[in-house]
Design an enzyme around this catalytic site. Structure first.
Site, PDB file in Angstrom:
ATOM      1  CE  LYS A   1      -4.377   1.030   2.254  1.00  0.00           C
ATOM      2  NZ  LYS A   1      -5.083   0.899   3.531  1.00  0.00           N
TER       3      LYS A   1
HETATM    4  C1  E4P Z   1      -8.193   2.162   3.613  1.00  0.00           C
HETATM    5  O1  E4P Z   1      -7.632   1.172   3.188  1.00  0.00           O
HETATM    6  C2  E4P Z   1      -8.044   2.667   4.968  1.00  0.00           C
HETATM    7  O2  E4P Z   1      -7.396   1.693   5.759  1.00  0.00           O
HETATM    8  C3  E4P Z   1      -9.323   2.966   5.693  1.00  0.00           C
HETATM    9  O3  E4P Z   1     -10.454   2.523   4.978  1.00  0.00           O
HETATM   10  C4  E4P Z   1      -9.443   4.371   6.184  1.00  0.00           C
HETATM   11  O4  E4P Z   1     -10.645   4.508   6.879  1.00  0.00           O
HETATM   12  P1  E4P Z   1     -10.951   5.739   7.866  1.00  0.00           P
HETATM   13  O5  E4P Z   1     -11.225   6.931   7.051  1.00  0.00           O
HETATM   14  O6  E4P Z   1     -12.163   5.274   8.648  1.00  0.00           O
HETATM   15  O7  E4P Z   1      -9.721   5.881   8.727  1.00  0.00           O
END
Ligand code: E4P
Length: 217
Positions: A85
């Site tokens: 990522k």
């Molecule tokens: C995406 O892969 C992130 O890990 C996640 O969905 C972020 O979510 P949040 O906005 O609730 O922190």
């Protein structure tokens, strides 16, 4: 739409994996920090539970492409299911290009516009992660972003898969499924909420009462 779980918590992952509803996991630096454990150790444990794509993010302090590439190779070496990522920056795109050429899968995260998704896809990203609720929370409909990316990717037959992220309510999951997202990554508490409905509980109780009235316990 495939369902991933958005957590680094082993118990939560095990619990949802046992239901057969999830086929992948996404983590991020916040989720890893919340567990207070070593990154590699947590990720290895996750790969031993879920047989599907597991996103592990480069360090939150890494900003240069060359460092992301080095870390990305290390993350990919943990397990064949690993997806690296990478944040949506110019340096991140450079890293995606190199890692993709090496056959390493990438997930470009923190996508807030269709153009960012298009750039990530053209750099070779396997996945893009548009954030829905964080846009909703600043009075901008997050679902429009998902719909627009779906349309653009369909227009040009782009193979990059869309992981709808930043999910804060069960209705977000329904919206993403209707919009045509390939995947939705969902926190544990929202997956639990998706299971339950008050009429289901009432129905179970009515069946129980009717059954017991005639046949006993
Ligand atoms: C995406 O892969 C992130 O890990 C996640 O969905 C972020 O979510 P949040 O906005 O609730 O922190």
């Amino acid at each position: 739409m495939k369902l991933f779980i958005d957590t680094a918590n082993i118990e939560q992952i095990r619990d949802m994996n046992d239901l057969g509803v999830i086929c992948g996991v996404t983590t991020n630096p916040t989720l890893i920090a919340r567990e207070g454990r070593d990154f590699q150790e947590v990720i290895r444990e996750i790969t031993s539970i879920v047989d599907g794509p597991i996103s592990g993010e480069v360090k939150a302090t890494t900003t240069k492409a060359e460092d992301m590439i080095k870390e990305g190779r290390e993350i990919a070496a943990i397990h064949p299911n690993m997806v690296v990522k990478i944040p949506m920056t110019k340096e991140g795109l450079k890293a995606v290009k190199v890692l993709t050429a090496e056959g390493i899968k990438t997930n470009v995260t923190l996508i807030f516009t269709p153009n960012q998704a298009l750039l990530a896809a053209r750099a070779g990203a396997t996945y893009v992660s548009p954030f829905l609720a964080r846009l909703n929370n600043i009075d901008t409909p997050g679902i429009d972003l998902i719909e627009n990316i779906v349309t653009i990717f369909r227009n040009y037959d782009i193979k990059t898969e869309i992981i709808a992220a930043s999910i804060q309510s069960p209705i977000h999951v329904t919206q993403c499924a209707l919009a045509g997202a390939d995947i939705c990554t969902i926190p544990y508490n929202i997956l639990c909420q998706m299971i339950d409905h008050p009429l289901t509980d009432i129905g179970i109780e009515l069946f129980r009462r009717d059954y017991v009235a005639v046949f006993g316990e």
